[in-house]
Design a protein around this motif. Structure first.
Motif, PDB file in Angstrom:
ATOM      1  N   GLU A   1       1.062   4.159  -2.816  1.00 24.86           N
ATOM      2  CA  GLU A   1       0.714   5.552  -2.470  1.00 24.86           C
ATOM      3  C   GLU A   1       1.852   6.514  -2.768  1.00 24.86           C
ATOM      4  N   ASN A   2       3.064   5.979  -2.864  1.00 25.98           N
ATOM      5  CA  ASN A   2       4.224   6.872  -2.934  1.00 25.98           C
ATOM      6  C   ASN A   2       5.043   6.753  -4.219  1.00 25.98           C
TER       7      ASN A   2
ATOM      8  N   ASP B   1       0.856  -1.204   0.000  1.00 22.32           N
ATOM      9  CA  ASP B   1       0.000   0.000   0.000  1.00 22.32           C
ATOM     10  C   ASP B   1       0.885   1.244   0.000  1.00 22.32           C
TER      11      ASP B   1
END
Ligand SMILES: Nc1ncnc2c1ncn2[C@@H]1O[C@H](COP(=O)(O)OP(=O)(O)O)[C@@H](O)[C@H]1O
Ligand SMILES: O=C(O)C1=C[C@@H](OP(=O)(O)O)[C@@H](O)[C@H](O)C1
Ligand SMILES: [Mg+2]
Length: 175
Positions: free
Chosen positions: A94-95, A90
Motif C-alpha cells: 500500500e505504501n 499489505d
C-alpha cells in the motif's frame, strides 16, 4: 510520483547492497530497517534475538516499518523476514513499489560463506544444515515474496534494477 521503494528477499539476496546503490542512482535517501531497529533498541540484531527472542524482534520490526515516512523519496532495505509477519506485506504494497530479489538458496549459502559475516541469528555459518535451513525458509516465504511489484531474478546490479523500475513505473523518472 514520489513513492518509497522497498527491497525484499532472503538474507544475502543483496537488499542492503543493491538498495544503497539504487538510492544513489535515484538520488533517494536509503534506510536499512535492521539498522533502524538496532538504533531504536540500542542493541545489535543478534543481541535482540538472544536477549528478547524472535517474537519481540518481529513486533519491533513491524513497529519500525510503520514509522518510516510514507510517500517520501526513500529506498528501504527490509529484513529477510519482514514481509512475512503481521500485515507487513499489505502495508508495504500500500505504501510503495516493492522489489523482490530472487536468489536461489545455493547462491545465498555461497554468498554467506564467502562474506563470512556471521550476524544473522537464524542463519549461522556454523549450522551444518545451513543450506537446508535456507531452502526451507525460502520455500515458506516465496509465495509472499512473489506478490511484490517487481521480481528480479538472481544476480544483478543497481543500474539494471533502475532500468526495469523506470520501464514499469515511468513516472518515477520525474524525480
Ligand atoms: N548482486 C550481488 N552479486 C553478488 N554478491 C552480492 C550481490 N548483492 C550482495 N552481494 C553480497 O552478498 C552479501 C550479502 O549482501 P547484503 O546486501 O547484506 O544482503 P541482504 O541485505 O539481502 O541480507 C554481501 O557480502 C554482498 O557483497
Ligand atoms: O530472514 C530473517 O528472518 C532475518 C533477516 C535479517 O535481515 P537480512 O535479510 O538483511 O539479513 C534480520 O532481519 C534478522 O536476522 C532476521
Ligand atoms: Mg540487509
Amino acid at each position: 510520483m514520489t513513492t518509497n521503494i522497498f527491497m525484499l528477499g532472503m538474507p544475502s539476496s543483496g537488499k542492503s547492497t543493491l538498495g544503497r546503490n539504487l538510492a544513489k542512482e535515484l538520488n533517494y535517501d536509503f534506510i536499512d530497517l535492521d539498522r533502524k531497529i538496532e538504533v531504536s533498541e540500542g542493541k545489535k540484531i543478534d543481541e535482540i534475538f538472544r536477549l528478547e527472542g524472535e517474537e519481540y524482534f518481529r513486533k519491533k520490526e513491524s513497529e519500525q516499518l510503520k514509522k518510516i515516512p510514507v510517500d517520501d523519496k526513500l529506498v528501504i532495505a527490509l529484513g529477510g523476514g519482514t514481509p512475512c509477519y503481521f500485515d507487513n506485506m499489505d502495508y508495504i504494497k500500500e505504501n510503495g513499489v516493492s522489489i523482490f530479489l530472487d536468489v536461489s538458496p545455493d547462491k545465498l549459502e555461497e554468498r554467506m560463506r564467502t562474506s563470512r559475516r556471521n550476524n544473522r541469528p537464524m542463519f549461522k555459518l556454523e549450522n551444518e544444515n545451513l543450506l537446508e535451513t535456507l531452502t526451507d525458509t525460502y520455500n515458506k516465504r516465496i509465495d509472499l515474496f512473489r506478490t511484490a511489484s517487481i521480481i528480479i531474478e538472481g544476480d544483478t546490479d543497481a543500474s539494471t534494477i533502475l532500468w526495469i523500475l523506470e520501464a514499469q513505473f515511468p513516472k518515477l523518472a520525474n524525480r
